[in-house]
Design a protein around this motif. Structure first.
Motif, PDB file in Angstrom:
ATOM      1  N   THR A  89     -18.405  55.259  42.190  1.00  0.00           N
ATOM      2  CA  THR A  89     -19.334  56.222  42.121  1.00  0.00           C
ATOM      3  C   THR A  89     -19.207  57.294  43.183  1.00  0.00           C
ATOM      4  OG1 THR A  89     -20.947  54.955  43.422  1.00  0.00           O
ATOM      5  CG2 THR A  89     -20.927  54.770  41.090  1.00  0.00           C
ATOM      6  N   GLN A  90     -18.622  56.912  44.236  1.00  0.00           N
ATOM      7  CA  GLN A  90     -18.342  58.237  45.194  1.00  0.00           C
ATOM      8  C   GLN A  90     -16.934  58.907  44.897  1.00  0.00           C
ATOM      9  OE1 GLN A  90     -19.218  57.022  49.447  1.00  0.00           O
ATOM     10  NE2 GLN A  90     -19.806  55.070  48.620  1.00  0.00           N
ATOM     11  N   GLY A  91     -16.312  58.312  43.918  1.00  0.00           N
ATOM     12  CA  GLY A  91     -14.935  59.142  43.609  1.00  0.00           C
ATOM     13  C   GLY A  91     -13.739  58.515  44.335  1.00  0.00           C
ATOM     14  N   TYR A  92     -13.892  57.229  45.057  1.00  0.00           N
ATOM     15  CA  TYR A  92     -12.792  56.699  45.590  1.00  0.00           C
ATOM     16  C   TYR A  92     -11.786  55.781  44.778  1.00  0.00           C
ATOM     17  CZ  TYR A  92     -14.900  58.057  50.180  1.00  0.00           C
ATOM     18  OH  TYR A  92     -15.343  58.751  51.045  1.00  0.00           O
ATOM     19  N   THR A  93     -10.553  55.910  44.659  1.00  0.00           N
ATOM     20  CA  THR A  93      -9.979  54.832  43.670  1.00  0.00           C
ATOM     21  C   THR A  93      -8.913  53.951  44.700  1.00  0.00           C
ATOM     22  OG1 THR A  93      -7.964  56.530  43.661  1.00  0.00           O
ATOM     23  CG2 THR A  93      -9.346  56.759  41.954  1.00  0.00           C
ATOM     24  N   LEU A 113      -5.639  62.454  60.945  1.00  0.00           N
ATOM     25  CA  LEU A 113      -6.518  61.615  60.246  1.00  0.00           C
ATOM     26  C   LEU A 113      -7.174  62.503  59.306  1.00  0.00           C
ATOM     27  CD1 LEU A 113      -7.161  58.571  59.222  1.00  0.00           C
ATOM     28  CD2 LEU A 113      -8.662  58.651  60.807  1.00  0.00           C
ATOM     29  N   LYS A 114      -7.632  63.461  59.783  1.00  0.00           N
ATOM     30  CA  LYS A 114      -8.463  64.782  59.162  1.00  0.00           C
ATOM     31  C   LYS A 114      -7.863  65.206  58.024  1.00  0.00           C
ATOM     32  CE  LYS A 114      -9.333  68.749  61.033  1.00  0.00           C
ATOM     33  NZ  LYS A 114      -9.741  69.898  61.841  1.00  0.00           N
ATOM     34  N   ASN A 115      -6.590  65.664  58.570  1.00  0.00           N
ATOM     35  CA  ASN A 115      -5.785  66.332  57.203  1.00  0.00           C
ATOM     36  C   ASN A 115      -5.217  65.328  56.269  1.00  0.00           C
ATOM     37  OD1 ASN A 115      -5.064  69.011  58.048  1.00  0.00           O
ATOM     38  ND2 ASN A 115      -4.955  67.984  60.191  1.00  0.00           N
ATOM     39  N   TYR A 116      -5.128  64.021  56.610  1.00  0.00           N
ATOM     40  CA  TYR A 116      -4.612  62.780  55.576  1.00  0.00           C
ATOM     41  C   TYR A 116      -6.093  62.806  54.562  1.00  0.00           C
ATOM     42  CZ  TYR A 116      -3.596  58.400  53.517  1.00  0.00           C
ATOM     43  OH  TYR A 116      -3.478  57.527  52.683  1.00  0.00           O
ATOM     44  N   MET A 117      -7.137  62.778  55.297  1.00  0.00           N
ATOM     45  CA  MET A 117      -8.205  62.574  54.242  1.00  0.00           C
ATOM     46  C   MET A 117      -8.342  63.717  53.354  1.00  0.00           C
ATOM     47  SD  MET A 117     -10.677  60.615  56.871  1.00  0.00           S
ATOM     48  CE  MET A 117     -12.105  60.445  56.080  1.00  0.00           C
ATOM     49  N   ARG A 118      -8.163  65.061  53.805  1.00  0.00           N
ATOM     50  CA  ARG A 118      -8.396  66.268  53.160  1.00  0.00           C
ATOM     51  C   ARG A 118      -7.047  66.281  51.970  1.00  0.00           C
ATOM     52  NH1 ARG A 118      -7.550  70.867  56.824  1.00  0.00           N
ATOM     53  NH2 ARG A 118      -9.629  70.378  57.603  1.00  0.00           N
ATOM     54  N   LYS A 119      -5.997  65.605  52.194  1.00  0.00           N
ATOM     55  CA  LYS A 119      -4.950  65.690  51.183  1.00  0.00           C
ATOM     56  C   LYS A 119      -5.173  64.371  50.297  1.00  0.00           C
ATOM     57  CE  LYS A 119      -1.703  68.316  53.680  1.00  0.00           C
ATOM     58  NZ  LYS A 119      -0.344  68.256  54.508  1.00  0.00           N
ATOM     59  N   HIS A 120      -5.855  63.695  50.555  1.00  0.00           N
ATOM     60  CA  HIS A 120      -6.127  62.355  49.891  1.00  0.00           C
ATOM     61  C   HIS A 120      -7.634  62.024  49.819  1.00  0.00           C
ATOM     62  CE1 HIS A 120      -2.089  62.042  51.569  1.00  0.00           C
ATOM     63  NE2 HIS A 120      -1.653  61.308  50.636  1.00  0.00           N
ATOM     64  N   PRO A 121      -8.275  62.885  48.830  1.00  0.00           N
ATOM     65  CA  PRO A 121      -9.838  62.654  48.823  1.00  0.00           C
ATOM     66  C   PRO A 121     -10.229  61.556  48.053  1.00  0.00           C
ATOM     67  CG  PRO A 121      -9.008  64.418  47.517  1.00  0.00           C
ATOM     68  CD  PRO A 121      -7.736  63.903  48.202  1.00  0.00           C
ATOM     69  N   PHE A 122      -9.324  60.858  47.346  1.00  0.00           N
ATOM     70  CA  PHE A 122      -9.746  59.489  46.584  1.00  0.00           C
ATOM     71  C   PHE A 122      -9.371  58.298  47.193  1.00  0.00           C
ATOM     72  CE2 PHE A 122      -8.489  62.844  43.564  1.00  0.00           C
ATOM     73  CZ  PHE A 122      -9.976  63.303  43.057  1.00  0.00           C
ATOM     74  N   VAL A 123      -8.987  58.352  48.589  1.00  0.00           N
ATOM     75  CA  VAL A 123      -8.764  57.172  49.406  1.00  0.00           C
ATOM     76  C   VAL A 123     -10.068  57.131  50.194  1.00  0.00           C
ATOM     77  CG1 VAL A 123      -7.333  55.924  51.029  1.00  0.00           C
ATOM     78  CG2 VAL A 123      -6.281  57.374  49.305  1.00  0.00           C
ATOM     79  N   GLU A 124     -10.500  55.842  50.445  1.00  0.00           N
ATOM     80  CA  GLU A 124     -11.615  55.682  51.324  1.00  0.00           C
ATOM     81  C   GLU A 124     -11.050  55.192  52.643  1.00  0.00           C
ATOM     82  OE1 GLU A 124     -16.302  53.692  51.529  1.00  0.00           O
ATOM     83  OE2 GLU A 124     -14.613  52.625  50.249  1.00  0.00           O
ATOM     84  N   VAL A 125     -11.401  55.851  53.626  1.00  0.00           N
ATOM     85  CA  VAL A 125     -10.534  55.504  55.061  1.00  0.00           C
ATOM     86  C   VAL A 125     -11.573  54.754  55.909  1.00  0.00           C
ATOM     87  CG1 VAL A 125      -9.194  56.263  56.938  1.00  0.00           C
ATOM     88  CG2 VAL A 125      -8.924  57.192  54.635  1.00  0.00           C
ATOM     89  N   ALA A 126     -11.147  53.564  56.496  1.00  0.00           N
ATOM     90  CA  ALA A 126     -12.101  53.106  57.690  1.00  0.00           C
ATOM     91  C   ALA A 126     -11.371  52.798  58.781  1.00  0.00           C
ATOM     92  CB  ALA A 126     -12.667  51.597  56.975  1.00  0.00           C
ATOM     93  N   VAL A 127     -12.037  53.056  60.021  1.00  0.00           N
ATOM     94  CA  VAL A 127     -11.219  53.193  61.108  1.00  0.00           C
ATOM     95  C   VAL A 127     -12.118  52.117  62.007  1.00  0.00           C
ATOM     96  CG1 VAL A 127     -10.234  54.470  63.225  1.00  0.00           C
ATOM     97  CG2 VAL A 127     -10.339  55.555  60.937  1.00  0.00           C
TER      98      VAL A 127
END
Length: 295
Positions: A89-93, A113-127
């Motif tokens: 529902t949040q758009g993550y694949t 990481l900020k740039n990675y998330m911008r280029k991969h908006p469908f990946v949910e990242v947890a740190v």
């Protein structure tokens, strides 16, 4: 048969852990009578008794012990389903869980990481910020997909590769003098007049300390295990240290610290390692992405 509710399962699993209804109620933030009602409804749905009271204590019955792993499995599957639906529902694949050491958290990773998330908006990242021992455990329990550490893993089951290598330099507090008019900085003179802060990076300090004591028998040292504390101490004039350049780049640019350009000993390099228990394409793509950034 009564329709089974997930809250009953959660109450049952918690009660099986505490074997005390009061503690169960406190853990779940519900009333003690609610705990009793949930257990009774579950027992009625299963047509069996799950707990047996013995004076003031209680224990699981044989049926309760038999059902407990299935209850955990049902609830875990339900929670996994909720999580997957939330991702959808949040758009993550897909998702990527990263463990990082405190040292790495303070260098290039936030920007990368900020740039990675911008280029991969469908990946949910947890740190997760973890020490090395915690990172290995998290990999084995699959709480993280990849670990980034300045240490080598202890277990042979953990695969690793070097992401970055960088120079280590002697760092001192800025003396406020103009670079053109100030006398040159000499390593021997600095170490004679300043306390040396050591052990702030896990890999290179053992050999470096031996080399320094051999070259400069007069040095006095103080152990500080965290680089960000070492930097603070140096800025406050408590000592000097040999630090990886990436960890002090901002302070050098802002004029808080100075780099001593020469050394009478061969200085080590600091490495950043990527840890994995098993490889997959997403992990490898993330590592290749990180390697594009200069420390």
């Amino acid at each position: 048969m009564k329709k089974l509710e997930f809250q009953w399962l959660k109450t049952f699993i918690t009660a099986a852990n505490y074997l005390n209804y009061r503690q169960t109620a406190e853990a779940l933030y519900i009333s003690q009578p609610s705990v009793t009602v949930h257990i009774r409804h579950l027992e009625k749905a299963l047509a069996t008794t799950l707990f047996k009271k013995e004076g003031r204590s209680m224990r699981l019955t044989k049926a309760g012990k038999q059902f407990l792993p299935y209850a955990k499995q049902i609830l875990a599957s339900f929670e996994d389903g909720k999580k997957a639906l939330s991702h959808y529902t949040q758009g993550y694949t897909s998702s990527l869980s990263i463990g990082i050491s405190p040292i790495i958290a303070d260098t290039i990773l936030p920007f990368a990481l900020k740039n990675y998330m911008r280029k991969h908006p469908f990946v949910e990242v947890a740190v997760h910020v973890l020490e090395s021992e915690e990172m290995e455990k998290a990999l084995f329990e699959e709480d993280i997909d990849i670990g980034l550490s300045c240490n080598l893993p202890n277990s042979r089951e953990v695969q690793y590769q070097i992401l970055y290598s960088e120079d280590v330099k002697l760092i001192i507090a800025h003396d406020g003098k103009d670079a053109e008019s100030a006398p040159p900085l000499e390593e021997e003179d600095i170490l004679f007049h300043h306390l040396l802060i050591t052990d702030n990076h896990p890999i290179y300090w053992s050999k470096l300390k031996n080399d320094l004591h051999y070259q400069y028998a007069f040095i006095k040292t103080m152990k500080v295990s965290q680089i960000h504390i070492s930097k603070r101490f140096i800025i406050e004039g408590l000592g000097v240290s040999y630090l990886p350049l990436s960890t002090v780049r901002r302070e050098l640019m802002e004029g808080w610290l100075l780099e001593v350009p020469q050394s009478n000993i061969t200085l080590p390099q600091a490495h950043t390692y990527a840890w994995m228990k098993k490889e997959n394409n997403q992990q490898m793509d993330f590592m290749k992405y990180l390697q594009n950034y200069r420390l």
